[in-house]
Design a protein around this motif. Sequence first.
Motif, PDB file in Angstrom:
ATOM      1  N   LYS A  42       6.914  12.893 -20.350  1.00 30.87           N
ATOM      2  CA  LYS A  42       5.909  11.879 -20.045  1.00 30.87           C
ATOM      3  C   LYS A  42       6.365  10.875 -18.988  1.00 30.87           C
ATOM      4  CE  LYS A  42       3.912  12.065 -24.709  1.00 30.87           C
ATOM      5  NZ  LYS A  42       3.624  11.300 -25.950  1.00 30.87           N
ATOM      6  N   GLU A  43       7.644  10.494 -19.047  1.00 30.40           N
ATOM      7  CA  GLU A  43       8.144   9.469 -18.148  1.00 30.40           C
ATOM      8  C   GLU A  43       8.618  10.085 -16.832  1.00 30.40           C
ATOM      9  OE1 GLU A  43      11.064   7.064 -20.127  1.00 30.40           O
ATOM     10  OE2 GLU A  43       9.881   6.940 -21.967  1.00 30.40           O
ATOM     11  N   ARG A  44       8.863   9.228 -15.873  1.00 31.83           N
ATOM     12  CA  ARG A  44       9.320   9.695 -14.568  1.00 31.83           C
ATOM     13  C   ARG A  44      10.662   9.072 -14.228  1.00 31.83           C
ATOM     14  NH1 ARG A  44       7.033  13.233 -15.573  1.00 31.83           N
ATOM     15  NH2 ARG A  44       5.036  14.038 -14.850  1.00 31.83           N
ATOM     16  N   TYR A  45      11.496   9.869 -13.570  1.00 32.20           N
ATOM     17  CA  TYR A  45      12.808   9.387 -13.138  1.00 32.20           C
ATOM     18  C   TYR A  45      13.077   9.938 -11.745  1.00 32.20           C
ATOM     19  CZ  TYR A  45      17.812   8.465 -13.000  1.00 32.20           C
ATOM     20  OH  TYR A  45      19.055   8.011 -12.647  1.00 32.20           O
ATOM     21  N   LYS A  46      13.649   9.117 -10.882  1.00 28.68           N
ATOM     22  CA  LYS A  46      13.940   9.536  -9.514  1.00 28.68           C
ATOM     23  C   LYS A  46      15.442   9.748  -9.335  1.00 28.68           C
ATOM     24  CE  LYS A  46       9.635   9.096  -8.171  1.00 28.68           C
ATOM     25  NZ  LYS A  46       8.822  10.261  -7.773  1.00 28.68           N
ATOM     26  N   PHE A  47      15.823  11.007  -9.129  1.00 33.54           N
ATOM     27  CA  PHE A  47      17.225  11.330  -8.869  1.00 33.54           C
ATOM     28  C   PHE A  47      17.569  11.042  -7.409  1.00 33.54           C
ATOM     29  CE2 PHE A  47      16.222  14.081 -12.496  1.00 33.54           C
ATOM     30  CZ  PHE A  47      17.333  13.893 -13.301  1.00 33.54           C
ATOM     31  N   GLU A  48      18.798  10.629  -7.178  1.00 38.82           N
ATOM     32  CA  GLU A  48      19.277  10.461  -5.807  1.00 38.82           C
ATOM     33  C   GLU A  48      19.482  11.834  -5.166  1.00 38.82           C
ATOM     34  OE1 GLU A  48      19.538   7.628  -4.188  1.00 38.82           O
ATOM     35  OE2 GLU A  48      18.914   6.491  -5.961  1.00 38.82           O
ATOM     36  N   LEU A  49      19.433  11.875  -3.841  1.00 34.06           N
ATOM     37  CA  LEU A  49      19.550  13.156  -3.138  1.00 34.06           C
ATOM     38  C   LEU A  49      20.925  13.791  -3.307  1.00 34.06           C
ATOM     39  CD1 LEU A  49      17.613  12.341   0.158  1.00 34.06           C
ATOM     40  CD2 LEU A  49      16.872  13.818  -1.718  1.00 34.06           C
ATOM     41  N   ASP A  50      21.935  12.969  -3.595  1.00 36.54           N
ATOM     42  CA  ASP A  50      23.282  13.527  -3.772  1.00 36.54           C
ATOM     43  C   ASP A  50      23.547  13.943  -5.223  1.00 36.54           C
ATOM     44  OD1 ASP A  50      23.471  11.064  -4.953  1.00 36.54           O
ATOM     45  OD2 ASP A  50      25.306  10.446  -3.916  1.00 36.54           O
ATOM     46  N   HIS A  51      22.505  13.882  -6.065  1.00 30.99           N
ATOM     47  CA  HIS A  51      22.671  14.286  -7.464  1.00 30.99           C
ATOM     48  C   HIS A  51      23.000  15.777  -7.552  1.00 30.99           C
ATOM     49  CE1 HIS A  51      22.011  14.554 -11.791  1.00 30.99           C
ATOM     50  NE2 HIS A  51      21.233  15.600 -11.566  1.00 30.99           N
ATOM     51  N   GLN A  52      24.019  16.107  -8.323  1.00 31.30           N
ATOM     52  CA  GLN A  52      24.404  17.502  -8.541  1.00 31.30           C
ATOM     53  C   GLN A  52      23.704  18.038  -9.796  1.00 31.30           C
ATOM     54  OE1 GLN A  52      28.823  16.713  -8.237  1.00 31.30           O
ATOM     55  NE2 GLN A  52      28.723  18.611  -7.059  1.00 31.30           N
ATOM     56  N   ASN A  83      17.253  20.897  -0.443  1.00 33.90           N
ATOM     57  CA  ASN A  83      16.251  20.495   0.541  1.00 33.90           C
ATOM     58  C   ASN A  83      16.491  21.165   1.888  1.00 33.90           C
ATOM     59  OD1 ASN A  83      14.931  18.806  -1.234  1.00 33.90           O
ATOM     60  ND2 ASN A  83      15.923  16.940  -0.527  1.00 33.90           N
ATOM     61  N   LYS A  84      17.744  21.204   2.317  1.00 37.73           N
ATOM     62  CA  LYS A  84      18.089  21.812   3.602  1.00 37.73           C
ATOM     63  C   LYS A  84      17.808  23.315   3.584  1.00 37.73           C
ATOM     64  CE  LYS A  84      21.643  18.375   4.648  1.00 37.73           C
ATOM     65  NZ  LYS A  84      23.105  18.108   4.754  1.00 37.73           N
ATOM     66  N   TYR A  92       4.875  23.150   0.243  1.00 36.40           N
ATOM     67  CA  TYR A  92       4.047  22.629  -0.847  1.00 36.40           C
ATOM     68  C   TYR A  92       4.873  22.442  -2.119  1.00 36.40           C
ATOM     69  CZ  TYR A  92       0.840  22.737  -4.812  1.00 36.40           C
ATOM     70  OH  TYR A  92       0.205  22.458  -5.991  1.00 36.40           O
ATOM     71  N   TYR A  93       5.591  23.482  -2.533  1.00 35.46           N
ATOM     72  CA  TYR A  93       6.358  23.407  -3.773  1.00 35.46           C
ATOM     73  C   TYR A  93       7.517  22.412  -3.656  1.00 35.46           C
ATOM     74  CZ  TYR A  93       3.984  27.434  -5.871  1.00 35.46           C
ATOM     75  OH  TYR A  93       3.057  28.278  -6.409  1.00 35.46           O
ATOM     76  N   SER A  94       8.185  22.395  -2.497  1.00 34.99           N
ATOM     77  CA  SER A  94       9.339  21.506  -2.335  1.00 34.99           C
ATOM     78  C   SER A  94       8.907  20.040  -2.312  1.00 34.99           C
ATOM     79  CB  SER A  94      10.114  21.848  -1.059  1.00 34.99           C
ATOM     80  OG  SER A  94       9.320  21.674   0.099  1.00 34.99           O
ATOM     81  N   ASN A 142      12.587  12.932  -6.839  1.00 31.63           N
ATOM     82  CA  ASN A 142      13.554  12.379  -5.881  1.00 31.63           C
ATOM     83  C   ASN A 142      13.202  10.963  -5.486  1.00 31.63           C
ATOM     84  OD1 ASN A 142      13.926  15.546  -4.121  1.00 31.63           O
ATOM     85  ND2 ASN A 142      14.730  14.878  -6.073  1.00 31.63           N
ATOM     86  N   SER A 143      14.240  10.144  -5.246  1.00 27.99           N
ATOM     87  CA  SER A 143      14.032   8.779  -4.799  1.00 27.99           C
ATOM     88  C   SER A 143      13.585   8.739  -3.350  1.00 27.99           C
ATOM     89  CB  SER A 143      15.328   7.966  -4.960  1.00 27.99           C
ATOM     90  OG  SER A 143      16.377   8.557  -4.220  1.00 27.99           O
ATOM     91  N   LYS A 144      13.948   9.788  -2.591  1.00 29.73           N
ATOM     92  CA  LYS A 144      13.531   9.908  -1.194  1.00 29.73           C
ATOM     93  C   LYS A 144      13.018  11.319  -0.974  1.00 29.73           C
ATOM     94  CE  LYS A 144      16.949   6.619   0.591  1.00 29.73           C
ATOM     95  NZ  LYS A 144      18.111   6.442   1.513  1.00 29.73           N
ATOM     96  N   VAL A 145      12.033  11.436  -0.104  1.00 28.58           N
ATOM     97  CA  VAL A 145      11.466  12.747   0.207  1.00 28.58           C
ATOM     98  C   VAL A 145      11.914  13.113   1.615  1.00 28.58           C
ATOM     99  CG1 VAL A 145       9.375  14.111   0.536  1.00 28.58           C
ATOM    100  CG2 VAL A 145       9.483  12.409  -1.289  1.00 28.58           C
ATOM    101  N   GLU A 146      12.664  14.215   1.718  1.00 25.27           N
ATOM    102  CA  GLU A 146      13.139  14.681   3.027  1.00 25.27           C
ATOM    103  C   GLU A 146      12.109  15.608   3.643  1.00 25.27           C
ATOM    104  OE1 GLU A 146      16.969  16.440   2.735  1.00 25.27           O
ATOM    105  OE2 GLU A 146      17.987  14.509   2.697  1.00 25.27           O
ATOM    106  N   GLN A 147      11.789  15.379   4.898  1.00 21.90           N
ATOM    107  CA  GLN A 147      10.848  16.246   5.601  1.00 21.90           C
ATOM    108  C   GLN A 147      11.614  17.282   6.424  1.00 21.90           C
ATOM    109  OE1 GLN A 147       7.693  16.125   5.091  1.00 21.90           O
ATOM    110  NE2 GLN A 147       7.523  14.186   3.993  1.00 21.90           N
TER     111      GLN A 147
END
Length: 253
Positions: A100-110, A208-209, A238-240, A248-253
């Motif tokens: 139910k809740e939302r959490y934003k992982f950092e991009l460097d999260h393993q 992401n890369k 779309y899926y990514s 994610n805390s940031k969305v990479e394009q």
Amino acid sequence: MSDKHDINTYEKLALGASFFLEESFKYLDSALKNEFASMLFSKSLESLEPSKEDEKIFENLILPETPIKLLQSEIPEVISENTTKIMSDAWDDAQIRAEKERYKFELDHQIDSIEILGHLNNFGFFIETIINRHLLFLNQSKIIDDFSYSRISMSRIMERIVYIFKDDLNANKIQLNEIQNLFRLRNKTVHFTPDNAKVLKPRISELNKIWNQCSKLIEKLEKKENFNELNFSKQIIYYSLKIQKKWNSKVEQ
């Protein structure tokens, strides 16, 4: 050789590619959800104090010293029934909250959750299916002959990809480093050795890369094929983006 393959073959390969792609991101979503649940569970246990019954169990507890002996032995009671129930309820609550809740992982999260195996395997299968279908297209378009097709289609996946993009690679128009990394990671899941099990923790930025490079390369194939269908390169995006906006805390394009 390729005459035995008609429109049904292309449709079946497209359906397979769609299945693998969708499944890969389902597993990734599950992996991140479980990691969030584990974080919630750990936090809920911070205030849990051992009871007197637990302390008495700890005082008399003797566990085998080695992993093998531990696996071979009958594990004694390590906490009281009451504490076991509290922990079980806390885990159930953490899983419900993670839904139910939302959490934003950092991009460097393993990503350490075992479900990452499902993402890497299925995304690798997706790319391989797209490559196999393009090779069939090249053969039936008379761009490669039957003999070359039979040999190339049986080679390793990176060899197939390098063959397809050899002109772009020679002209330095594309890079394959992230795709190489994808299949390096997938090989760790296929050969799930003790060492691989320990180190397989891809970062979100790493994935992401991989997605971005795969999307760009598949787009090149789609322009050559010119098939009247939903583009797989756009499906990857779309899926990514969907998974990134959710987790994610940031969305990479």
